[in-house]
Structures are given as structure tokens and as C-alpha cells.
Design a protein around this motif. Structure first.
Motif, PDB file in Angstrom:
ATOM      1  N   LYS A 249       9.849 -11.217 -44.400  1.00  0.00           N
ATOM      2  CA  LYS A 249      10.670 -10.252 -44.886  1.00  0.00           C
ATOM      3  C   LYS A 249       9.787  -9.063 -44.605  1.00  0.00           C
ATOM      4  O   LYS A 249       8.762  -8.966 -44.879  1.00  0.00           O
ATOM      5  CB  LYS A 249      10.991 -10.634 -46.166  1.00  0.00           C
ATOM      6  CG  LYS A 249      11.722 -11.718 -46.506  1.00  0.00           C
ATOM      7  CD  LYS A 249      12.308 -11.740 -47.950  1.00  0.00           C
ATOM      8  CE  LYS A 249      13.136 -12.838 -48.073  1.00  0.00           C
ATOM      9  NZ  LYS A 249      13.926 -13.052 -49.725  1.00  0.00           N
ATOM     10  N   ALA A 250      10.838  -7.861 -44.024  1.00  0.00           N
ATOM     11  CA  ALA A 250      10.200  -6.547 -44.009  1.00  0.00           C
ATOM     12  C   ALA A 250      10.297  -6.086 -45.337  1.00  0.00           C
ATOM     13  O   ALA A 250      10.949  -6.388 -46.236  1.00  0.00           O
ATOM     14  CB  ALA A 250      11.190  -5.903 -42.865  1.00  0.00           C
ATOM     15  N   SER A 251       9.622  -5.011 -45.415  1.00  0.00           N
ATOM     16  CA  SER A 251       9.687  -4.129 -47.002  1.00  0.00           C
ATOM     17  C   SER A 251       9.407  -2.581 -46.702  1.00  0.00           C
ATOM     18  O   SER A 251       8.721  -2.195 -45.785  1.00  0.00           O
ATOM     19  CB  SER A 251       8.374  -4.868 -47.627  1.00  0.00           C
ATOM     20  OG  SER A 251       6.970  -4.584 -47.031  1.00  0.00           O
ATOM     21  N   VAL A 312      12.621  -0.585 -35.519  1.00  0.00           N
ATOM     22  CA  VAL A 312      12.049  -0.868 -36.670  1.00  0.00           C
ATOM     23  C   VAL A 312      10.461  -0.971 -36.644  1.00  0.00           C
ATOM     24  O   VAL A 312       9.953  -1.173 -35.597  1.00  0.00           O
ATOM     25  CB  VAL A 312      12.854  -2.154 -37.469  1.00  0.00           C
ATOM     26  CG1 VAL A 312      14.081  -1.953 -37.833  1.00  0.00           C
ATOM     27  CG2 VAL A 312      12.656  -3.098 -36.418  1.00  0.00           C
ATOM     28  N   GLU A 314       8.308  -3.298 -38.336  1.00  0.00           N
ATOM     29  CA  GLU A 314       7.761  -4.520 -38.581  1.00  0.00           C
ATOM     30  C   GLU A 314       8.685  -5.779 -38.198  1.00  0.00           C
ATOM     31  O   GLU A 314       9.974  -5.316 -38.297  1.00  0.00           O
ATOM     32  CB  GLU A 314       7.000  -4.654 -39.709  1.00  0.00           C
ATOM     33  CG  GLU A 314       7.897  -4.406 -41.048  1.00  0.00           C
ATOM     34  CD  GLU A 314       7.128  -4.787 -42.326  1.00  0.00           C
ATOM     35  OE1 GLU A 314       6.475  -5.667 -42.365  1.00  0.00           O
ATOM     36  OE2 GLU A 314       7.343  -3.994 -43.447  1.00  0.00           O
ATOM     37  N   ASP A 315       8.462  -6.739 -38.014  1.00  0.00           N
ATOM     38  CA  ASP A 315       9.175  -7.992 -38.104  1.00  0.00           C
ATOM     39  C   ASP A 315       9.873  -8.345 -39.479  1.00  0.00           C
ATOM     40  O   ASP A 315       9.036  -8.116 -40.561  1.00  0.00           O
ATOM     41  CB  ASP A 315       8.573  -9.280 -37.486  1.00  0.00           C
ATOM     42  CG  ASP A 315       7.909  -9.148 -36.130  1.00  0.00           C
ATOM     43  OD1 ASP A 315       7.971  -8.290 -35.632  1.00  0.00           O
ATOM     44  OD2 ASP A 315       7.087 -10.188 -35.662  1.00  0.00           O
ATOM     45  N   GLY A 316      10.816  -8.582 -39.536  1.00  0.00           N
ATOM     46  CA  GLY A 316      11.537  -9.122 -40.847  1.00  0.00           C
ATOM     47  C   GLY A 316      12.991  -9.251 -40.674  1.00  0.00           C
ATOM     48  O   GLY A 316      13.765  -8.657 -39.804  1.00  0.00           O
ATOM     49  N   TYR A 318      16.694  -7.162 -42.195  1.00  0.00           N
ATOM     50  CA  TYR A 318      17.089  -6.053 -42.392  1.00  0.00           C
ATOM     51  C   TYR A 318      18.634  -5.782 -42.931  1.00  0.00           C
ATOM     52  O   TYR A 318      19.226  -6.852 -42.477  1.00  0.00           O
ATOM     53  CB  TYR A 318      16.899  -4.984 -41.534  1.00  0.00           C
ATOM     54  CG  TYR A 318      15.314  -4.738 -41.261  1.00  0.00           C
ATOM     55  CD1 TYR A 318      14.876  -3.591 -41.554  1.00  0.00           C
ATOM     56  CD2 TYR A 318      14.493  -5.713 -40.325  1.00  0.00           C
ATOM     57  CE1 TYR A 318      13.403  -3.453 -41.353  1.00  0.00           C
ATOM     58  CE2 TYR A 318      13.355  -5.303 -39.825  1.00  0.00           C
ATOM     59  CZ  TYR A 318      12.610  -4.288 -40.669  1.00  0.00           C
ATOM     60  OH  TYR A 318      11.319  -4.043 -40.254  1.00  0.00           O
ATOM     61  N   LYS A 379       9.546  -6.018 -34.588  1.00  0.00           N
ATOM     62  CA  LYS A 379       9.090  -4.868 -34.470  1.00  0.00           C
ATOM     63  C   LYS A 379       9.289  -4.155 -33.004  1.00  0.00           C
ATOM     64  O   LYS A 379       9.261  -4.716 -32.120  1.00  0.00           O
ATOM     65  CB  LYS A 379       7.352  -4.831 -34.509  1.00  0.00           C
ATOM     66  CG  LYS A 379       6.946  -3.316 -34.694  1.00  0.00           C
ATOM     67  CD  LYS A 379       5.382  -3.404 -34.798  1.00  0.00           C
ATOM     68  CE  LYS A 379       4.814  -2.163 -34.767  1.00  0.00           C
ATOM     69  NZ  LYS A 379       3.355  -2.236 -34.993  1.00  0.00           N
ATOM     70  N   SER A 521      15.126  -2.565 -45.354  1.00  0.00           N
ATOM     71  CA  SER A 521      14.701  -3.704 -45.776  1.00  0.00           C
ATOM     72  C   SER A 521      15.332  -4.312 -46.932  1.00  0.00           C
ATOM     73  O   SER A 521      16.148  -3.527 -47.678  1.00  0.00           O
ATOM     74  CB  SER A 521      13.143  -3.739 -45.868  1.00  0.00           C
ATOM     75  OG  SER A 521      12.902  -2.721 -46.690  1.00  0.00           O
TER      76      SER A 521
END
Length: 686
Positions: A249-251, A312, A314-316, A318, A379, A521
Motif C-alpha cells: 500500500k502507498a502511504s 505517483v 511509489e507502488d501501491g 490509490y 511508481k 493513498s
């Protein structure tokens, strides 16, 4: 007692007979009221249909036919061979072999061999040559027949981009950038041309060989590989989240992207940057026009799409939020397909619904329980594509189309009996002379009733179209119960049919406007400013009112680089819309003024002010010796009228007239000639 009972029974039966004769009812013997919205037309009481009308809609064609067990990875089991290759000249475009498909070719045929029965996807590579702006249209047949009505017209769209940055003109307004065609290979997954179905269409093929034909209708382009195979439909959101949640998960991410800044391409030249004066729209367009939104009323036709680019860190997973406006079509929702990097991520994005609301709002894409959908992004840069789909209304659109056909048949049969001028006081005995008239009127009534119930069940605010359908139902109800009134009501029926045609067209419009996107996120709730209230709108209105005393709205301002030396100015009066005038002025500033040093001053006038034969601004200006150098948008008779009065210039006196006249069809200037002179050139030409 027995005699009294018989008298009572006889009396009751008489009353029932009288009531049934006065109120014959609206439901057919086949009990059409219990049938789905459109199946009533298969009950056999309608007249013989044309070949196109016999062809089913795709929604009917695709029902109850199981798909092939082939998977996407096994598509190589399908073979495709070009049949008429000996008649075709192959060329190269961007290092790829291709066929130039124009009116001279007429039809291209492929032999398709499939291993087993199933529903297959078709796709075609294509590219335009950059010489024309028309979209290409083609008809598709399988083994010599159209499989469904929507195959009569498949549309292959161009791809367009804005060429320049937004510029500021001489009065402080932002001016739209010019548009150019992005010429590159595209893949068309065969989809209906009006956006009635959210996903690409599937074609029914039995095991063995088939001939697939694509026939010319309009537009020329190059075609490459034609493919047939199985493409899986998007998974539902639950399965999507299961497959992506393990990637992390992105944060702590939230960023707003202005839609007008990140727009990269679109498939229609009508999709231009728009201006909105709401105080909360960013950047603010108070006193001066700002191109601060995308979409709007122009973004309403099926399959029109726009693509934006964002990134974005980072990976995750959204969330996707949109500040948007959908205040058109009085109660109806608008629908959009939503693609990330060119693919629909999950089924709920095939035709996402944006409900009607008469003001701007911020909405996060979410399920029916208001739980936000999460999109997995890696990302870096990504694209977001939104296209017009009206699949949520397909059922009522097709039903209404059938109703219009049925209405036409009813009116035709009535006219055959009554003639063009029916006697409203004569009893034509319609239901006896035309045995199918009452059943058809009943079917029409029942169909409109189901459509009204559909609107009630699916929309919070009852659309205006539902109330209009109720009015037509009331007319039909009166005629069903009292056929004597039909002769006096033919004009009302014709108006009702015309109204249904208008409603049919309006249902296909799905406008939607976007200010900005917010990518965040899952753990972040974006800080969204409050929408403008009464006092902020009042303040903006007052500022715009005050500025109107100092701003010349009739004068179309432009922009010329500071290095351009102006030698002289040409004064033009034009009776066109503001947008026409802005485009002409913008083109002239860039491609004419900067090269020649001749400036263009353009003013908009109402149409009637640039004609001959009556007192108007142009006539008065000519009489006073203060006429403009050029008048545009005049009617075709005016040049000769002014030539009679020796008030306009003979264009043949210019040295380059012969060169300019070569651009037009021969004899097109005949209406503008007088005594051997030519006093105008056409602005448009078919």
C-alpha cells in the motif's frame, strides 16, 4: 328468487359488456404487459420489416450464447487470412505493411477459421495519413450478413493533441492552443459507434471457416493486421483487490492535478479546453477568461475520450477523486469508462455512473456503499483515459427506437384510411378497419410505461423525459378508450412522434465536465476547499459586471509576438459565433500577421446586420464611408446586391485572384458575379 337472481346476473353481465366496450384495455391477448421492455415486438402483430429492422440489436444477439472455452493464451488457435489480396496494393506506414482502404477498394475480406463455437473479439490496426480530419466509418458482415444492427457502422477515430501552450491575448483572456493530429498506429477493438455498450462487442462464430467483410462507408485510412480471438472481460473489484493488495500500500500521498494542464490527447477535435467562471474553479476565471476545465457539453457523444498523464511516487493502492460537474439532461446520469494505462482495471469501471447534480462537487470513485475504490499504480507516470459510455441507458434507448418505428407504422396506416385531410366528425371505425391498430397502440403505451418505471427506479430525480412520456401516454390512453377521436388527433400524434425522436437523440448525450483530479493513498483524506456559496458567487458577479464596462466583448482580441512590426490593419466584421471568430483570429495572427505585418481587427455582429436589402449596420457603414475592409458570414445573395450599388470591390482586380480561385470548385462563385466581376469568395464548400 331464481328469476330475480337471473335478472341481477343479466344486469351485471350487461354492465361488464358496456364497460369492456367503452374501456377496451391496453394489454394484448399475448399478455404483452408481462414481457420485458422490448420483447413485445416479437409477438407477430407488426407488419413486415426491412432487412435492417429484422437484424437484432447487439443486446439481443449476445444473449444466451455461451462463450468459447478458449483462453486468451490460446488465441493462436484462430487463423485469419486475407482473401482479396490479389486486388490490394500493399504499402508501408511507420515501418509496417498496410492497405490503403478508401472508396476505390470498397470491401476487404478475411477468411477466419475458429476451432469451436463461441463469442469472439475482433480488432484491427489502423493509421490515418494526416491529410483529412474525417473519422472513417465501415460496415461489418459475417458470411454476407450483418450480425446485429450496430455492425452497420463502426467508427475509426483520429487522435488529436494540443500543439501549443495556452497563451494570453491582448485583453487578458486565455486563448485555446491549436490542435494537430497525432499520426500513429492504433488498435480498434470493435465497439459500437454510439457507446451503447461498455465493452468491445463479441461476434458469434461456429466452428469452422467464416468470411468477415469490412465495407467502405466514409473516410480513408490505412489498415494493418486484423485479429480474431478471445479477450477476457475485466474481473470484478473484489478479485482485483485480492490480486493487487499483496503488492503493498502507498502511504502519505495526495496530489491534485489540473485537468487542463495534464491533458495529452483526445479522439475528437471538438474536445477543447473550456472556461468556467465558478469562483471555486482553479485557476479562477473572474473578469478574465481562464481555460480551467475540460469536457462539458462538447464531451457528450458516445466513445469520445480524453487521456491525461499523472505520476505517483511509489507502488501501491490509490484513490481517485474528481471535482466535476454534471448538471445536464435534467436528472439523467452520465457514464464514463475509466482506463488506467489503456486498460479497464476492473468491471466497475466499464461505465462508471456520475449522477445529476446542479452544482460542482468533489467525488471519490466509490461503490454503492460509498467505500472508495483503490487502484494499483506503480511508481512513475501513468495515463488516465475516460470515454463516454451510455450503457446504463441502452435498454430504454433501443426501446424508444422501436417505439418510434412503431409510431411511424401506426400513423402510416391511419393516413392510408383517412387520407391526408381526415374528417374529425366522421367515424372511420379504426379498430375494425385496422385490426392491429388497438394492439399496437396498447403495445406503445405499455412500452412507454415501462420506460417511465425505469426512470423512477434508477434515478433520484425523475428526469424531465419521464414526465414528457407520461403526457404522450395520456394521449394514447384517450385514443385507445375512444378511437373516434383518432381522426381529430392525428396532428397531436405526429407531434408526439416528433417528440420521441427528440428524446431519443437527447438520451444519447452524456455530458460531463472536470476541473481537477486528486490522486491519494488510502490513508489520506484529501483537504478539499468548500464549494463556492452565495456570497462568493455574488462577489464574482459584481466584479464581472464592473469589468464589462471596460471590456470590448465584440472585438475579438488576439496575440501577436512583440517582434512583429505592424504595417497596416485590416478591419473585419463577422456574423459568426465567438468561437468561429476566435479560431479565425488566432490562425490569422499566427500564420498571416507575423509573416506579413498586416494586423487583423475583428468584430462580431448579429447575422441580420451583414445583409443587403434592409437597413442594417453594414448598409449604414457603407453609406457613411466607414465600411469594414471585409465582411464574413454574409448570405450568398448579398455580394451581388452590394455590387449593384457599386459598394464592394471586384476581386478579379487583384493580381492573385486566379491563384486563389483554384482552391474552389469550378463555378462556385457564380452567385457572387455581376457584369463579369466577382465580389466574394466562399467560406465553406461541400
Amino acid at each position: 328468487m331464481k328469476k330475480r337472481f337471473n335478472r341481477y346476473l343479466t344486469g351485471i353481465l350487461s354492465i361488464i359488456i358496456i364497460i369492456s366496450s367503452v374501456f377496451p384495455g391496453r394489454v394484448l391477448a399475448e399478455d404483452i404487459s408481462e414481457l420485458p421492455m422490448r420483447e413485445r415486438y416479437n409477438t407477430g402483430f407488426l407488419e413486415e420489416k426491412s432487412e435492417t429492422e429484422k437484424t437484432p440489436y447487439y443486446s439481443d444477439y449476445s444473449k444466451g450464447y455461451g462463450n468459447s472455452s478458449l483462453t486468451e493464451s490460446e488465441n493462436n488457435a484462430v487463423s485469419v487470412t486475407l482473401l482479396n489480396s490479389q486486388k490490394i496494393k500493399f504499402e508501408k506506414q511507420l515501418n509496417k505493411d498496410c492497405i490503403y482502404f478508401d472508396s476505390n477498394l470498397a470491401t476487404v475480406d478475411w477468411e477466419v477459421t475458429v476451432p469451436q463455437d463461441g463469442m469472439y473479439n475482433f480488432s484491427l490496426e489502423y493509421i490515418f495519413d494526416g491529410k483529412e480530419i474525417r473519422d472513417a466509418q465501415r460496415m461489418l458482415k459475417i458470411d454476407g450478413k450483418m450480425p446485429f444492427r450496430e455492425a452497420e457502422n463502426f467508427t475509426f477515430s483520429h487522435l488529436w493533441r494540443d500543439k501549443d501552450d495556452i497563451r494570453i491575448n491582448s485583453i487578458g483572456d486565455e486563448v485555446r492552443p491549436t490542435t494537430y493530429e497525432d499520426v500513429k498506429w492504433q488498435t480498434f477493438d470493435f465497439s459500437d459507434s454510439e457507446g451503447l455498450y461498455a465493452l468491445p462487442l463479441k461476434f458469434r462464430l461456429t466452428a469452422g471457416k467464416h468470411t468477415v467483410s469490412l465495407s467502405y462507408m466514409s473516410g480513408s485510412f490505412y489498415i494493418g493486421e486484423f485479429r480474431v480471438g478471445i479477450k477476457s472481460d475485466p474481473v470484478n473489484y473484489t478479485e482485483y483487490v485480492k490480486s493487487t493488495a499483496r503488492n503493498g500500500k502507498a502511504s502519505n500521498f495526495s496530489e491534485v492535478f489540473q485537468s487542463e494542464k495534464i491533458l495529452i490527447d483526445k479522439n475528437s477535435t471538438t474536445l477543447i479546453l473550456e472556461s468556467d467562471g465558478d469562483p471555486s474553479t482553479k485557476p479562477s476565471g473572474i473578469t478574465n477568461k481562464k481555460l480551467n476545465v475540460t469536457g462539458g457539453w462538447r464531451w457528450r457523444n458516445g466513445n469520445q475520450s480524453m487521456t491525461w498523464r499523472f505520476s505517483v511516487n511509489e507502488d501501491g493502492l490509490y484513490k481517485l477523486g474528481i471535482r466535476c460537474l454534471q448538471n445536464w439532461n435534467d436528472g439523467l446520469a452520465s457514464y464514463r469508462s475509466i482506463k488506467i494505462d489503456g486498460e479497464i482495471p476492473f468491471a466497475e469501471m466499464e461505465a462508471y455512473r456520475f449522477d445529476y447534480l446542479d452544482k460542482w462537487r468533489f467525488t471519490t470513485l466509490a461503490d454503492s456503499n460509498s467505500k472508495p475504490y483503490l487502484f494499483y499504480l506503480t511508481k512513475g507516470e501513468h495515463t488516465l483515459t475516460m470515454g463516454v459510455k451510455i450503457s446504463g441507458l441502452t435498454e430504454v434507448i433501443n426501446a424508444l427506437n422501436d417505439d418510434i418505428d412503431l409510431f411511424s407504422e401506426i400513423l402510416s396506416d391511419i393516413t392510408k384510411l383517412t387520407g391526408s385531410e381526415p374528417d374529425p366528425y366522421y367515424d372511420y371505425d379504426f379498430f375494425t378497419k385496422i385490426p392491429t391498430l388497438q394492439p399496437r397502440l396498447s403495445a406503445l403505451y405499455n412500452s412507454l410505461d415501462r420506460q417511465v418505471e425505469f426512470y423512477k427506479a434508477n434515478f433520484k430525480k425523475l428526469p424531465a423525459i419521464a414526465n414528457n412520456l407520461k403526457s404522450i401516454m395520456k394521449q394514447l390512453d384517450t385514443l385507445i378508450n375512444n378511437p373516434f377521436k383518432i381522426a381529430a388527433s392525428i396532428s397531436e400524434l405526429e407531434n408526439a412522434q416528433s417528440s420521441l425522436g427528440t428524446y431519443f437523440s437527447s438520451l444519447k448525450y452524456s455530458p460531463f465536465e472536470i476541473d481537477w483530479f486528486c490522486i491519494s493513498s488510502e490513508d489520506v483524506n484529501p483537504r478539499i476547499e468548500k464549494e463556492s456559496g452565495f456570497f462568493s458567487k455574488l462577489y464574482a458577479t459584481i466584479l464581472n459586471f464592473v469589468s464589462s464596462f471596460f471590456k470590448d466583448y465584440d472585438n475579438i482580441s488576439g496575440f501577436v509576438s512583440e517582434n512583429t512590426k505592424i504595417k497596416e490593419t485590416v478591419d473585419i466584421w463577422i456574423s459568426r459565433g465567438t468561437e468561429w471568430s476566435e479560431i479565425i483570429k488566432q490562425t490569422a495572427d499566427k500564420e498571416f500577421t507575423e509573416q506579413t505585418g498586416i494586423a487583423i481587427r475583428m468584430n462580431i455582429l448579429p447575422t441580420a446586420q451583414l445583409s443587403a436589402g434592409s437597413i442594417n449596420a453594414l448598409m449604414l457603414a457603407i453609406s457613411s464611408g466607414r465600411a469594414p475592409d471585409i465582411a464574413m458570414g454574409v448570405d450568398s445573395a448579398s455580394p451581388a446586391e452590394f455590387a449593384f450599388r457599386n459598394s464592394v470591390c471586384n476581386l478579379k482586380e487583384f493580381s492573385d485572384y486566379d491563384e486563389i480561385s483554384e482552391r474552389f470548385l469550378k463555378n462556385i462563385t457564380v452567385p457572387f458575379q455581376y457584369r463579369g466581376g466577382v465580389y466574394a469568395i466562399p467560406e465553406t464548400m461541400n
